[in-house]
Design an enzyme around this catalytic site. Structure first.
Site, PDB file in Angstrom:
ATOM      1  N   GLU A 276      -8.037  -4.596 -29.123  1.00  0.00           N
ATOM      2  CA  GLU A 276      -6.556  -4.525 -29.140  1.00  0.00           C
ATOM      3  C   GLU A 276      -5.740  -4.599 -27.837  1.00  0.00           C
ATOM      4  OE1 GLU A 276      -4.298  -4.838 -31.898  1.00  0.00           O
ATOM      5  OE2 GLU A 276      -6.535  -4.989 -32.645  1.00  0.00           O
ATOM      6  N   TRP A 279      -5.858  -8.272 -27.164  1.00  0.00           N
ATOM      7  CA  TRP A 279      -4.949  -8.896 -27.656  1.00  0.00           C
ATOM      8  C   TRP A 279      -3.656  -9.002 -26.690  1.00  0.00           C
ATOM      9  CZ3 TRP A 279      -3.588 -12.301 -31.164  1.00  0.00           C
ATOM     10  CH2 TRP A 279      -4.500 -12.666 -32.379  1.00  0.00           C
ATOM     11  N   TRP A 308      15.604 -22.880 -40.876  1.00  0.00           N
ATOM     12  CA  TRP A 308      15.489 -21.319 -41.519  1.00  0.00           C
ATOM     13  C   TRP A 308      17.010 -21.139 -42.070  1.00  0.00           C
ATOM     14  CZ3 TRP A 308      11.189 -18.922 -40.973  1.00  0.00           C
ATOM     15  CH2 TRP A 308      10.073 -19.238 -40.071  1.00  0.00           C
ATOM     16  N   ASN A 343       2.408  -0.540 -36.451  1.00  0.00           N
ATOM     17  CA  ASN A 343       2.105  -1.841 -36.146  1.00  0.00           C
ATOM     18  C   ASN A 343       1.807  -2.477 -37.378  1.00  0.00           C
ATOM     19  OD1 ASN A 343       1.671  -4.050 -34.346  1.00  0.00           O
ATOM     20  ND2 ASN A 343      -0.517  -4.076 -35.022  1.00  0.00           N
ATOM     21  N   TRP A 361      12.621 -16.121 -37.321  1.00  0.00           N
ATOM     22  CA  TRP A 361      11.886 -15.115 -36.788  1.00  0.00           C
ATOM     23  C   TRP A 361      12.585 -14.667 -35.296  1.00  0.00           C
ATOM     24  CZ3 TRP A 361      10.353 -16.199 -31.804  1.00  0.00           C
ATOM     25  CH2 TRP A 361      10.188 -17.570 -31.380  1.00  0.00           C
ATOM     26  N   TRP A 384       5.729 -11.653 -33.459  1.00  0.00           N
ATOM     27  CA  TRP A 384       6.835 -12.371 -34.563  1.00  0.00           C
ATOM     28  C   TRP A 384       6.351 -13.616 -34.884  1.00  0.00           C
ATOM     29  CZ3 TRP A 384      10.478 -11.193 -37.675  1.00  0.00           C
ATOM     30  CH2 TRP A 384      11.056  -9.807 -37.822  1.00  0.00           C
TER      31      TRP A 384
END
Length: 483
Positions: A276, A279, A308, A343, A361, A384
């Site tokens: 993590e 990431w 969208w 999360n 988004w 996102w």
């Protein structure tokens, strides 16, 4: 020493070098930029957390005979000149700071370097936000990584071969300068006092306490419990990392020490958490290599053609936790109440907005930043765009979370849902995870009534259309669109 998103004295690379280099003392400076912070989506929780940690930092610096001076500029454009004014006023000859990777921050820093060099003053800049200098990690062809797994392999190989950037000790005391520090404001106009400050105590001591507690008490269970929002299965360190009260190197060092010196083997809890941390490094690597993601644009350029929906009423319902989907509403209410969201629930809420509602988004990205105490552009944007299937390592567009299945799997007893959606306190768990069961509650628990099959068909159709060449009309529209 120019502080920004590195509000600590331990393991602060630029501060360490400034203190080692100084003959006549060090002066610290921090720029308060309310309008720029607002433009960047900062909300009351983040601003309050920064100010509280700034006060704690000022006290720690004072013990080292380093005064903290504050400058204020509405936006970044005025910051370089004001930093230079502080340097001249106090006869400083060198400016030290740590790199930031977002586009506006990089432009501000480049302008500052030019201004100082023109004035005959030196500047020294250091990588510090990351464990490795991610700007140097490249593919075999010299390009930027766009997929996490090969980036992780490269990251681990580099860390094992070269070692991470060193963890720096607390800086030595400096010669007294005779300069008094500036008071740090309690509130800033435009940023109301949040109601979640007590949940996130300030200071390096608190950050270190939380790090020790996680590693010693919860890290082994991290792979199993991190996706369970009703439990304390995560590290709860993200606010401290986002504002630089704690460094990623300190986190890695604690995990590696607990894992007998190993990075990619040994205790599963340690290696999962280290992944993590990688990431987090990956999303900063993306900011450097693909600055368009800082400019309100998707990582995958072809997804700019997605039309969208623009339904503001549905967006407000999502923001306020009134969608009628319990796990989504619980997450959105947790965000509003605590300045933080688990999360797993962030992913569920984000995918519900982008796939079920097919809303942009960027609306959700900005709402999260406006309310998160751990608001971090790189990680928030990366998350996102993953959920919206517009980004790196994007979830394939046909992978669409079913929020009821997600809540049944990760909150089976409904404990998390009931904690934040009190009107469902006595509803059996089976109903909480069933769309039909929720609908049977009628006006007791209202919200958006969606046809999930129709929603799924809508998003699949929109993404499949991207594989077709754009029409001449859409090409003209893109040529005429503002940059």
């Amino acid at each position: 020493m120019w502080f920004r998103s590195d509000l600590r004295i331990h393991d602060n690379t630029a501060l360490h070098h400034a203190c080692e280099s100084a003959d006549e003392g060090v002066v610290a400076v921090f720029a308060v930029c309310p309008a720029q912070w607002s433009d960047h989506g900062w909300g009351p929780a983040k601003v309050d957390f920064v100010l509280r940690n700034l006060r704690a930092l000022s006290g720690s610096l004072r013990e080292a005979n380093i005064p903290l001076r504050l400058i204020e500029s509405p936006r970044f454009a005025g910051v370089p000149g004001r930093v230079l004014d502080v340097a001249r006023r106090h006869n400083c000859t060198v400016l030290f700071f740590n790199e930031e990777y977002e586009v506006n921050e990089r432009r501000r820093d480049e302008q500052t370097v030019r201004l100082f060099e023109k004035a005959g003053l030196a500047v020294r800049v250091f990588p510090d936000q990351t464990i490795l200098d991610v700007s140097r990690l490249r593919t075999g062809s010299g390009g930027w990584y766009t997929v996490f797994t090969p980036f992780k392999r490269k990251w681990l190989a580099t860390a094992m071969e070269d070692g991470p950037l060193p963890v720096r000790p607390r800086p030595r005391r400096q010669k007294p300068t005779g300069i008094e520090p500036d008071p740090v404001p309690v509130l800033l106009r435009g940023f109301d006092a949040p109601g979640c400050a007590r949940l996130w105590p300030e200071g390096e001591k608190e950050a270190q306490r939380r790090l020790r507690a996680f590693v010693s008490e919860r890290m082994d269970d991290y792979p199993r419990r991190r996706d369970l929002p009703a439990e304390r299965g995560t590290s709860e360190l993200s606010p401290y990392l986002a504002s630089g009260v704690l460094s990623a190197r300190q986190c890695l060092a604690a995990a590696v020490e607990a894992n007998a010196g190993r990075l990619d083997a040994g205790r599963k809890g340690a290696t999962t958490w280290i992944s993590e941390l990688i990431w987090r490094e990956f999303y900063r690597h993306i900011l450097i290599g693909f600055p368009r993601v800082c400019m309100n644009r998707p990582f995958r350029p072809e997804t700019e053609r997605l039309a969208w929906r623009q339904d503001e009423a549905e967006f407000r319902a999502w923001c306020e936790g009134r969608t009628g989907v319990p796990i989504v509403d619980a997450g959105m209410r947790q965000l509003a109440r605590t300045g933080w969201m688990h999360n797993r629930v962030r992913m569920i809420a984000a995918m519900f907005l982008t796939k079920d509602l097919f809303l942009d988004w960027r609306w959700g990205e900005r709402h999260f930043l406006r309310h998160l105490v751990d608001g971090d552009f790189a990680s928030n944007n990366g998350g996102w765009q993953w959920s919206a299937s517009t980004g790196t390592d994007a979830a394939p567009y046909f992978r669409i979370f079913n929020p009821f299945r997600q809540s049944r799997r990760y909150d089976p007893d409904g404990e998390y849902i009931r904690r934040f959606v009190p009107e469902l306190a006595d509803v059996p768990a089976g109903l909480l995870h069933d769309a039909g069961g929720i609908a049977s509650l009628g006006s007791r628990y209202g919200g958006l009534r969606l046809d999930r099959e129709a929603s799924r068909a809508r998003v699949l159709s929109a993404f499949k259309a991207l594989s077709r060449p754009p029409s001449a009309r859409s090409k003209r529209a893109r040529r005429n669109a503002p940059s």
